[in-house]
Design an enzyme around this catalytic site. Structure first.
Site, PDB file in Angstrom:
ATOM      1  N   HIS A 230      38.931  32.567  15.426  1.00 37.73           N
ATOM      2  CA  HIS A 230      39.745  31.539  16.307  1.00 37.73           C
ATOM      3  C   HIS A 230      40.047  30.322  15.689  1.00 37.73           C
ATOM      4  CE1 HIS A 230      36.520  28.934  17.215  1.00 37.73           C
ATOM      5  NE2 HIS A 230      35.780  30.090  17.350  1.00 37.73           N
ATOM      6  N   GLY A 231      41.117  29.774  16.262  1.00 36.63           N
ATOM      7  CA  GLY A 231      41.550  28.366  15.787  1.00 36.63           C
ATOM      8  C   GLY A 231      40.406  27.260  16.397  1.00 36.63           C
TER       9      GLY A 231
ATOM     10  N   ARG B  38      38.728  31.149  23.435  1.00 39.99           N
ATOM     11  CA  ARG B  38      39.210  30.831  22.482  1.00 39.99           C
ATOM     12  C   ARG B  38      39.813  31.693  21.427  1.00 39.99           C
ATOM     13  NH1 ARG B  38      33.663  29.892  22.439  1.00 39.99           N
ATOM     14  NH2 ARG B  38      32.517  30.308  20.559  1.00 39.99           N
TER      15      ARG B  38
ATOM     16  N   GLU C 165      30.792  35.362  20.080  1.00 42.69           N
ATOM     17  CA  GLU C 165      30.241  34.648  18.891  1.00 42.69           C
ATOM     18  C   GLU C 165      28.534  34.773  19.210  1.00 42.69           C
ATOM     19  OE1 GLU C 165      29.207  33.245  16.320  1.00 42.69           O
ATOM     20  OE2 GLU C 165      30.666  31.464  16.080  1.00 42.69           O
TER      21      GLU C 165
ATOM     22  N   LYS D 290      25.831  19.014  16.017  1.00 42.83           N
ATOM     23  CA  LYS D 290      25.012  19.793  14.624  1.00 42.83           C
ATOM     24  C   LYS D 290      24.406  18.653  13.878  1.00 42.83           C
ATOM     25  CE  LYS D 290      28.143  23.847  15.027  1.00 42.83           C
ATOM     26  NZ  LYS D 290      29.261  24.484  14.678  1.00 42.83           N
TER      27      LYS D 290
ATOM     28  N   ARG E 241      21.578  28.331  11.188  1.00 43.86           N
ATOM     29  CA  ARG E 241      22.634  28.351  11.451  1.00 43.86           C
ATOM     30  C   ARG E 241      23.091  29.634  10.216  1.00 43.86           C
ATOM     31  NH1 ARG E 241      26.304  23.260  10.685  1.00 43.86           N
ATOM     32  NH2 ARG E 241      27.931  24.681  11.063  1.00 43.86           N
TER      33      ARG E 241
ATOM     34  N   HIS F 158      34.942  35.448  16.165  1.00 42.31           N
ATOM     35  CA  HIS F 158      34.417  34.289  15.843  1.00 42.31           C
ATOM     36  C   HIS F 158      33.824  34.218  14.481  1.00 42.31           C
ATOM     37  CE1 HIS F 158      34.771  33.395  20.151  1.00 42.31           C
ATOM     38  NE2 HIS F 158      34.853  34.643  20.148  1.00 42.31           N
TER      39      HIS F 158
ATOM     40  N   ASN G  92      30.522  33.912  13.385  1.00 36.34           N
ATOM     41  CA  ASN G  92      29.385  34.748  13.098  1.00 36.34           C
ATOM     42  C   ASN G  92      29.514  36.392  13.543  1.00 36.34           C
ATOM     43  OD1 ASN G  92      27.524  32.862  12.138  1.00 36.34           O
ATOM     44  ND2 ASN G  92      27.977  31.884  14.038  1.00 36.34           N
TER      45      ASN G  92
HETATM   46  O1  2PG Z   1      29.011  26.684  17.019  1.00 34.40           O
HETATM   47  C1  2PG Z   1      29.128  27.780  16.857  1.00 34.40           C
HETATM   48  O2  2PG Z   1      29.290  28.609  17.741  1.00 34.40           O
HETATM   49  C2  2PG Z   1      29.427  28.148  15.448  1.00 34.40           C
HETATM   50  C3  2PG Z   1      30.540  28.407  14.913  1.00 34.40           C
HETATM   51  O3  2PG Z   1      31.373  27.520  15.310  1.00 34.40           O
HETATM   52  O4  2PG Z   1      28.616  27.284  14.549  1.00 34.40           O
HETATM   53  P1  2PG Z   1      28.108  27.966  12.977  1.00 34.40           P
HETATM   54  O5  2PG Z   1      29.044  27.003  12.169  1.00 34.40           O
HETATM   55  O6  2PG Z   1      26.923  27.086  13.095  1.00 34.40           O
HETATM   56  O7  2PG Z   1      27.973  29.331  12.994  1.00 34.40           O
END
Ligand code: 2PG
Length: 325
Positions: A80-81, A129, A183, A194, A210, A253, A255
């Site tokens: 997603h953007g 998203r 995600e 973060k 992460r 997403h 992940n």
């Molecule tokens: O916050 C999240 O859901 C993910 C993607 O934005 O973060 P990460 O970069 O830690 O995978």
């Protein structure tokens, strides 16, 4: 800072451990029928590829035998953007936040890049998203078909969302939203900043949460756990479509797509830790002879390279040129 995955065309075999030969042995479209039978009538003859038909009622008979549409299919993956929480640098996971203005622009730009690549079916996560990204990208597609989200959460939802025109059906692309493509669930990190989390728990610890494959964040999913449901969904619902010859777009997403790419490119749990996906960047794979071949990211609608990868892509583009001339 996110980096783009390698855009070098590479060829990969599907991991044999995950490979389900039964998908290719049974009648094609067994699973697609399961997906669509409640809402769509599937039209087919021995020589004609099945077409999704939201015109007729779910009780209509579904033909039993199908001929494979093609030996080759395109698979486009788009993360997603940019979302409002990407912008704020917050752990997002399964929290359902929309795109920023930049994210909208990224989705539109992704759409331009894939505007000459065939899309018969769209899968998204259940999060807005990813759905916004798919819809915005498809506004740019030269086929001009309308993506329609299938609602099969209840009988009423199915009935109330029927389309009663054959002509309109032909100008539509079904969109299937699946939570399995969501995600990774980030547990108690969801909503935290973060950078502040790294200051509090240490950079190394947060990096492990992460990016490691096996270690889950507190009360959340590890990438391994996310892969378990996302890859299973891909194998059971998406791969049979590709095997049948349907061209698929997946909007999901960071992940969930990392885990699917790990499967497609046969990456090890060590290799996947350094795989980063940029927001709004489409990646193209060709599924042929039961293999996934990564073809990188189409640079733009007029770029020749990507269409030269296969005859079928070149022909599709030529057909669009002729129709729209
Ligand atoms: O916050 C999240 O859901 C993910 C993607 O934005 O973060 P990460 O970069 O830690 O995978």
């Amino acid at each position: 800072m996110a980096t783009v995955v390698s855009q070098q065309p590479i060829t990969s075999q599907r991991p044999s451990s995950n490979f389900k030969a039964s998908h290719f042995l049974k009648e094609p479209l067994n699973v697609p029928i399961k997906l669509r039978q409640k809402q769509f009538k599937i039209q087919a003859t021995a020589s004609q590829a099945p077409l999704l038909d939201p015109v007729l009622s779910p009780s209509k008979t579904i033909p039993q035998s199908y001929k494979k549409k093609s030996n080759e299919a395109s698979l486009i993956l788009i993360r997603h953007g940019e979302s409002l929480w990407n912008e704020k640098n917050l752990f997002t996971g399964c929290v359902d936040v929309p795109l920023t203005e930049k994210g909208v622009a990224e989705a539109i730009q992704a759409g331009k890049r894939i505007s000459n690549i065939p899309v018969d079916l769209i899968f998204t996560s259940s999060l807005i998203r990813a759905q916004m990204t798919a819809m915005l990208a498809m506004t740019q597609h030269r086929c001009k078909k309308v993506p329609i989200i299938l609602h099969d959460e209840s009988e009423k939802a199915q009935t109330w969302s029927h389309v009663f025109s054959e002509e309109t059906r032909k100008q539509s692309i079904p969109v299937i939203a699946a939570w399995q493509l969501n995600e990774r669930m980030y547990g108690e990190l969801q909503g935290l900043n973060k950078e502040e989390t790294a200051e509090r728990y240490g950079t190394q610890q947060v990096h492990e949460w992460r990016r490691s494959y096996h270690i889950p964040p507190p009360k959340g999913e590890s990438l391994e756990m996310c892969a378990e449901r996302a890859v299973a969904y891909f194998e059971d619902n998406i791969q049979p479509e590709l095997a049948f010859g349907n061209n698929v777009l997946i909007a999901a997403h960071g992940n969930s797509l990392r885990s699917i790419i790990m499967y497609l490119d046969k990456l090890t749990s060590q290799e996947v830790t350094s795989l980063e996906l940029s927001t709004g960047l489409p990646l193209l794979y060709i599924f042929k002879d039961r293999k996934f071949m990564r073809r990188g990211s189409p640079v733009g609608p007029t770029e020749a390279g990507v269409y030269a990868y296969t005859k079928r892509l070149a022909q599709y583009r030529q057909k669009l040129d002729e129709t729209l001339a």
